[in-house]
Design an enzyme around this catalytic site. Structure first.
Site, PDB file in Angstrom:
ATOM      1  N   ALA B 129      -6.748  93.052  54.719  1.00  0.00           N
ATOM      2  CA  ALA B 129      -6.672  91.936  53.784  1.00  0.00           C
ATOM      3  C   ALA B 129      -6.187  92.438  52.436  1.00  0.00           C
ATOM      4  CB  ALA B 129      -8.040  91.272  53.634  1.00  0.00           C
ATOM      5  N   PHE B 155      -8.734 101.109  48.893  1.00  0.00           N
ATOM      6  CA  PHE B 155      -7.844 101.142  47.721  1.00  0.00           C
ATOM      7  C   PHE B 155      -8.577 100.712  46.442  1.00  0.00           C
ATOM      8  CE2 PHE B 155      -3.705 100.148  50.352  1.00  0.00           C
ATOM      9  CZ  PHE B 155      -3.830 101.363  50.999  1.00  0.00           C
ATOM     10  N   ILE B 156      -9.830 101.068  46.287  1.00  0.00           N
ATOM     11  CA  ILE B 156     -10.590 100.582  45.130  1.00  0.00           C
ATOM     12  C   ILE B 156     -10.550 101.593  43.981  1.00  0.00           C
ATOM     13  CG2 ILE B 156     -12.804  99.692  44.303  1.00  0.00           C
ATOM     14  CD1 ILE B 156     -11.243  98.021  46.536  1.00  0.00           C
ATOM     15  N   ASP B 239      -6.673  86.344  36.381  1.00  0.00           N
ATOM     16  CA  ASP B 239      -5.972  85.674  35.277  1.00  0.00           C
ATOM     17  C   ASP B 239      -6.189  86.435  33.977  1.00  0.00           C
ATOM     18  OD1 ASP B 239      -5.120  83.762  36.995  1.00  0.00           O
ATOM     19  OD2 ASP B 239      -6.436  82.157  36.266  1.00  0.00           O
ATOM     20  N   ARG B 242      -4.702  90.520  34.487  1.00  0.00           N
ATOM     21  CA  ARG B 242      -3.285  90.823  34.727  1.00  0.00           C
ATOM     22  C   ARG B 242      -2.533  91.204  33.452  1.00  0.00           C
ATOM     23  NH1 ARG B 242      -3.075  86.619  39.519  1.00  0.00           N
ATOM     24  NH2 ARG B 242      -3.364  88.111  41.204  1.00  0.00           N
ATOM     25  N   HIS B 338      17.632 111.974  31.915  1.00  0.00           N
ATOM     26  CA  HIS B 338      17.230 113.387  31.968  1.00  0.00           C
ATOM     27  C   HIS B 338      18.046 114.179  32.998  1.00  0.00           C
ATOM     28  CE1 HIS B 338      13.679 112.126  29.701  1.00  0.00           C
ATOM     29  NE2 HIS B 338      13.278 113.376  29.610  1.00  0.00           N
ATOM     30  N   GLY B 340      19.269 116.095  36.235  1.00  0.00           N
ATOM     31  CA  GLY B 340      18.528 116.887  37.219  1.00  0.00           C
ATOM     32  C   GLY B 340      17.203 117.406  36.692  1.00  0.00           C
ATOM     33  N   GLU B 363      -3.227  94.402  41.747  1.00  0.00           N
ATOM     34  CA  GLU B 363      -3.647  93.094  41.222  1.00  0.00           C
ATOM     35  C   GLU B 363      -2.665  92.004  41.660  1.00  0.00           C
ATOM     36  OE1 GLU B 363      -5.500  92.808  37.369  1.00  0.00           O
ATOM     37  OE2 GLU B 363      -6.199  94.860  37.556  1.00  0.00           O
TER      38      GLU B 363
HETATM   39  C1  LIG Z   1      -3.444 102.628  43.684  1.00  0.00           C
HETATM   40  C2  LIG Z   1      -4.021 101.327  44.088  1.00  0.00           C
HETATM   41  C3  LIG Z   1      -5.161 100.839  43.462  1.00  0.00           C
HETATM   42  C4  LIG Z   1      -5.744  99.630  43.858  1.00  0.00           C
HETATM   43  N1  LIG Z   1      -6.897  99.210  43.240  1.00  0.00           N
HETATM   44  C5  LIG Z   1      -7.529  98.109  43.745  1.00  0.00           C
HETATM   45  C6  LIG Z   1      -8.800  97.730  43.243  1.00  0.00           C
HETATM   46  O1  LIG Z   1      -9.343  98.344  42.309  1.00  0.00           O
HETATM   47  N2  LIG Z   1      -9.433  96.679  43.806  1.00  0.00           N
HETATM   48  C7  LIG Z   1      -8.884  95.977  44.842  1.00  0.00           C
HETATM   49  O2  LIG Z   1      -9.514  95.057  45.312  1.00  0.00           O
HETATM   50  N3  LIG Z   1      -7.659  96.303  45.314  1.00  0.00           N
HETATM   51  C8  LIG Z   1      -6.980  97.358  44.803  1.00  0.00           C
HETATM   52  N4  LIG Z   1      -5.743  97.709  45.313  1.00  0.00           N
HETATM   53  C9  LIG Z   1      -5.172  96.917  46.369  1.00  0.00           C
HETATM   54  C10 LIG Z   1      -3.922  96.133  45.964  1.00  0.00           C
HETATM   55  O3  LIG Z   1      -4.251  95.035  45.178  1.00  0.00           O
HETATM   56  C11 LIG Z   1      -3.177  95.773  47.243  1.00  0.00           C
HETATM   57  O4  LIG Z   1      -2.626  96.948  47.748  1.00  0.00           O
HETATM   58  C12 LIG Z   1      -2.127  94.719  47.026  1.00  0.00           C
HETATM   59  O5  LIG Z   1      -2.706  93.491  46.737  1.00  0.00           O
HETATM   60  C13 LIG Z   1      -1.213  94.600  48.238  1.00  0.00           C
HETATM   61  O6  LIG Z   1      -1.917  94.532  49.439  1.00  0.00           O
HETATM   62  P1  LIG Z   1      -1.489  95.460  50.647  1.00  0.00           P
HETATM   63  O7  LIG Z   1      -1.423  96.823  50.166  1.00  0.00           O
HETATM   64  O8  LIG Z   1      -2.382  95.181  51.775  1.00  0.00           O
HETATM   65  O9  LIG Z   1      -0.027  94.989  50.998  1.00  0.00           O
HETATM   66  P2  LIG Z   1       0.414  93.764  51.955  1.00  0.00           P
HETATM   67  O10 LIG Z   1      -0.320  92.570  51.557  1.00  0.00           O
HETATM   68  O11 LIG Z   1       0.347  94.217  53.350  1.00  0.00           O
HETATM   69  O12 LIG Z   1       1.925  93.586  51.534  1.00  0.00           O
HETATM   70  C14 LIG Z   1       3.030  94.272  52.141  1.00  0.00           C
HETATM   71  C15 LIG Z   1       4.310  93.695  51.583  1.00  0.00           C
HETATM   72  O13 LIG Z   1       4.432  92.335  51.954  1.00  0.00           O
HETATM   73  C16 LIG Z   1       4.647  91.522  50.856  1.00  0.00           C
HETATM   74  N5  LIG Z   1       4.017  90.219  51.058  1.00  0.00           N
HETATM   75  C17 LIG Z   1       2.785  89.974  51.516  1.00  0.00           C
HETATM   76  N6  LIG Z   1       2.563  88.651  51.573  1.00  0.00           N
HETATM   77  C18 LIG Z   1       3.690  88.050  51.140  1.00  0.00           C
HETATM   78  C19 LIG Z   1       4.088  86.710  50.950  1.00  0.00           C
HETATM   79  N7  LIG Z   1       3.259  85.697  51.194  1.00  0.00           N
HETATM   80  N8  LIG Z   1       5.340  86.468  50.482  1.00  0.00           N
HETATM   81  C20 LIG Z   1       6.182  87.473  50.214  1.00  0.00           C
HETATM   82  N9  LIG Z   1       5.845  88.772  50.367  1.00  0.00           N
HETATM   83  C21 LIG Z   1       4.620  89.055  50.811  1.00  0.00           C
HETATM   84  C22 LIG Z   1       4.005  92.264  49.719  1.00  0.00           C
HETATM   85  O14 LIG Z   1       4.504  91.874  48.468  1.00  0.00           O
HETATM   86  C23 LIG Z   1       4.354  93.690  50.059  1.00  0.00           C
HETATM   87  O15 LIG Z   1       5.641  93.965  49.618  1.00  0.00           O
HETATM   88  C24 LIG Z   1      -5.145  98.893  44.895  1.00  0.00           C
HETATM   89  C25 LIG Z   1      -3.992  99.357  45.507  1.00  0.00           C
HETATM   90  C26 LIG Z   1      -3.440 100.559  45.143  1.00  0.00           C
HETATM   91  C27 LIG Z   1      -2.226 101.053  45.861  1.00  0.00           C
END
Ligand SMILES: Cc1cc2nc3c(=O)[nH]c(=O)nc-3n(C[C@H](O)[C@H](O)[C@H](O)COP(=O)(O)OP(=O)(O)OC[C@H]3O[C@@H](n4cnc5c(N)ncnc54)[C@H](O)[C@@H]3O)c2cc1C
Ligand SMILES: Cc1cc2nc3c(=O)[nH]c(=O)nc-3n(C[C@H](O)[C@H](O)[C@@H](O)COP(=O)(O)OP(=O)(O)OC[C@H]3O[C@@H](n4cnc5c(N)ncnc54)[C@H](O)[C@@H]3O)c2cc1C
Lengths: 264, 383
Positions: B129, B155-156, B239, B242, B338, B340, B363
């Site tokens: 999710a 990923f928290i 909200d 971001r 910059h 290479g 986010e």
């Molecule tokens: C370093 C890092 C820190 C994070 N920190 C937190 C945190 O503190 N708390 C927390 O809760 N989460 C955190 N996250 C999670 C982050 O919010 C999610 O990774 C992000 O929301 C995307 O979810 P996903 O990785 O599952 O990608 P997916 O949802 O699987 O997305 C894969 C691709 O599909 C695209 N996509 C998905 N749905 C659609 C749609 N309807 N239309 C068009 N394109 C779509 C996406 O844009 C993306 O390009 C973190 C992530 C990272 C990498």
């Protein structure tokens, strides 16, 4: 524990430029900062306050713009700040400066009832004499420890401190009240806090003149100075030196020759 | 540009700038390499009162202000986007308590967060999710005076290091998106442990952690708002947070631009500094222009939120979307300038590009931001 910190505002550069006509510092275009060693003195005072309670009063003798140095000290945690400013103080040497500051400290002591420790930096980055701290102690007839790198303990109106020496350090004990000058090994000065900066912005800075501190105008500033700066000059650049090349034995012989002819 | 900052805001900027230059820049490469959590810097930020910027005065903060938080985050990010997010993510974890906590919850948790004695985290995302948050599987079952949490978050940010977590879990699966609730969970609660720590491309000073709930008993009084409000709380939190991600992006971009200008002036080719080539100057000009446009948008949105404007979802998404896309482009071009050398770890610029990337992802990915903006326009039309 009531602590007084003496701070000096100096130009932010180690490359001090001097006006050859007037023998005074050129301050134009150079940012003013708190003398770096005095930052350690402020930090140590705030730490002592945190350890033992009490107040920190910061004083500086200088022109009106030195007020910004006092505000910065407040942002780091000092409670009160006094600017000692009067045209009569201008051009003072270490004797005149120490005389002025000691009068101000006496006035603080009178108003507050007492103080326990005076902290100074080891030396100022512009004047560099390292004499003002010891001078204040002499005027006030107080015990002093210079180059303090650690305040180990304060108990029963006595302080045990470490004084830095070239080989290591001495451990000394002194009764309070006393004066310490501090070296940079003593702590790491904190950055200001937001609440401190807000307090500093609205803080009232007290200004005292020669009359306020009851000092004879003839005994301060240029008039009261025991020394006169006659001339200031840059020492001539050392010229290139000479490189001896060849087999070690040869070179040693040449060197001995040279030493004999050039130096002896 | 003069953004008519108040005296207080100028102070915040000045102080955060000082911390960034004196304390963060010298250690940024170290934390990027080691992936250690920068507690040493967190302590500096705490002593400087910066954690108070997003917390109400009556709970020991300096008053919640998104604008002030943005100013601080931007300045910190100029020196290190990774360290800055450790700070900003604490705000993210704290906003739900500020927005929906009751007085007892606020009294219990906010003062330590305001002093920076503890940091917070926000746990929504799960392995299956991400963009579709409604697919979360973590459950919270009411049992007497407790909720029992089961499931895995991943990923928290700040995971493992934070003491206080806002966790979104399903209290009633049958209600779908209306069946989620938000809980305050403390590190050390029985049944709450940490799993994998991610090895990341960028923002490596911040930890990204798996959270595991195995029959974790959370006192019922730790429910935020009411049962079923989980996703409303999440939306309102995002909200507000971001613009902070946008400010992080802005700071990274600004930092990269500064490095690029300095490098361009000093690098000589064809017998002169590369900054004398119009091709380079135009790149720098476009970078600066885009950054300024992003800044104007981010500040405007932050100020609107602070002024109490209600319908800010779309504007907030725009700020995050625009600033993060600008940041990635600017960092890409800053590295290009910059040559290479920029590709080598000996120079700091490659880190900016790696750090910038995340701002387009978390986010809500920028695709999701566009969905938010698009949907809100269409809704507006059918109203
Ligand atoms: C370093 C890092 C820190 C994070 N920190 C937190 C945190 O503190 N708390 C927390 O809760 N989460 C955190 N996250 C999670 C982050 O919010 C999610 O990774 C992000 O929301 C995307 O979810 P996903 O990785 O599952 O990608 P997916 O949802 O699987 O997305 C894969 C691709 O599909 C695209 N996509 C998905 N749905 C659609 C749609 N309807 N239309 C068009 N394109 C779509 C996406 O844009 C993306 O390009 C973190 C992530 C990272 C990498
Ligand atoms: C080029 C030059 C040459 C000089 N030569 C001499 C000379 O030969 N003999 C002489 O007596 N003077 C001389 N002076 C003047 C003298 O250096 C200073 O003006 C004097 O006021 C303070 O001495 P200092 O800067 O060396 O401070 P230091 O004695 O090095 O300072 C030690 C500490 O005393 C405290 N302190 C110093 N000044 C103040 C202040 N104004 N207010 C509060 N606390 C303070 C601070 O805690 C500081 O860390 C010279 C000045 C210059 C610019």
């Amino acid at each position: 524990m009531n602590i007084i910190v003496c701070i000096k505002q100096v130009p932010e550069t180690t490359d001090v430029r001097i006006n050859p006509e007037t023998n005074t510092l050129i301050r134009d275009g150079v940012k003013s900062i708190i003398n770096p060693f005095d930052m350690y003195a402020i930090e140590e005072a705030v730490r002592l306050k945190e350890r033992f309670g009490g107040t920190v009063t910061v004083i500086t003798m200088g022109p009106p713009q030195a007020e910004s140095a006092l505000r910065e000290a407040i942002s780091m945690g000092a409670d009160e700040a006094i600017l000692i400013s009067d045209k009569a103080f201008a051009g003072g040497d270490t004797w005149a400066t120490a005389n002025t500051l000691s009068h101000a400290i006496q006035k603080i002591a009178k108003e507050k009832g007492s103080f326990d420790i005076i902290l100074c930096g080891k030396q100022a980055s512009d004047g560099d004499t390292a004499q003002v701290g010891p001078g204040i102690a002499a005027f006030l007839d107080l015990p002093q420890v210079t180059y303090v790198k650690k305040i180990e303990e304060i108990k029963n109106q006595k302080a045990r401190v470490e004084r830095m020496t070239e080989e290591g350090f001495d451990i000394l004990e002194t009764p309070l009240p006393c004066l310490f000058t501090v070296v940079k090994e003593i702590n790491e000065p904190r950055l200001p806090s937001l609440k401190g900066m807000m307090r500093a912005k609205s803080a009232k800075i007290i200004t005292w003149t020669a009359k306020d501190i009851g000092v004879d105008a003839q005994q301060v500033g240029l008039a009261g100075s025991r020394t006169t700066v006659v001339k200031i000059f840059h020492p001539p650049q050392r010229s290139g030196g000479q490189k001896l090349v060849g087999e070690p034995a040869e070179v040693v012989d040449k060197l001995v020759e040279l030493l004999k002819s050039d130096i002896v | 540009m003069n953004y008519l900052l108040t005296e207080e805001q100028k102070m915040i900027k000045e102080l955060a700038h000082k911390i960034a230059e004196e304390k963060i820049r010298p250690v940024a490469a170290h934390y990027d390499k080691t992936e250690e959590y920068p507690w040493e810097i967190i302590k500096v930020l705490a002593e400087a009162d910066l954690f108070g910027l997003f917390i109400p005065e009556e709970y020991g903060g300096l008053g919640t202000s998104v604008m002030n938080l943005c100013l601080a985050t931007e300045e910190l990010s100029r020196a290190c986007g990774g360290i800055a997010v450790c700070y900003a993510a604490s705000a993210l974890g704290t906003f739900p308590i500020i927005l929906y906590g009751n007085d007892a919850q606020k009294k219990k948790y906010l003062p330590d967060l305001a002093k920076g004695k503890k940091v917070a985290a926000f746990g929504l995302t799960e392995p299956e999710a991400g963009s579709d948050a409604s697919a979360i599987k973590t459950t919270a079952r009411k049992e007497g005076n407790y909720y029992v949490l089961n499931g895995t978050k991943h990923f928290i940010t700040n995971g493992g290091e934070a003491e206080i977590y806002t966790i979104i879990a399903m209290t009633d699966k049958s209600k779908g998106a209306r069946g989620a609730s938000a809980f305050i969970v403390e590190k050390g609660m029985k049944g709450f442990s940490f799993g994998k720590k991610e090895d990341k491309l960028g923002i490596r000073a911040s930890t990204t952690m798996e959270l595991i709930f195995d029959n974790c008993k959370v006192p019922a009084e730790n429910l935020l708002g009411k049962e079923g409000m989980g996703f409303i709380i999440t939306m309102k939190t995002f909200d507000m947070s971001r613009p902070g991600v946008a400010a992080q992006a802005l700071g990274i971009a600004q930092g990269a631009l500064e490095l690029a200008i300095r490098y361009a002036r000093q690098r000589q080719q064809f017998g002169k500094p590369i900054s004398s080539f119009q091709g380079i100057q135009w790149m720098l000009a476009d970078m600066a222009t885009e950054i300024e446009a992003a800044r104007a948008l981010v500040y405007a949105v932050a100020r609107a939120i602070d002024a109490g404007e209600k319908d800010i979802g779309s504007a907030s998404a725009m700020a995050k979307l625009f600033a993060s896309d600008v940041a990635f482009r600017v960092c890409d071009n800053a590295l290009q300038i910059h040559g290479g050398y920029g590709y080598m770890k000996d120079y700091p610029i490659e880190k900016y590009l790696r750090d910038a990337k995340i701002t387009q992802i978390y986010e809500g990915t920028n695709q999701i931001q566009r969905n938010i903006i698009g949907l809100s326009m269409i809704k507006e039309l059918v109203k």
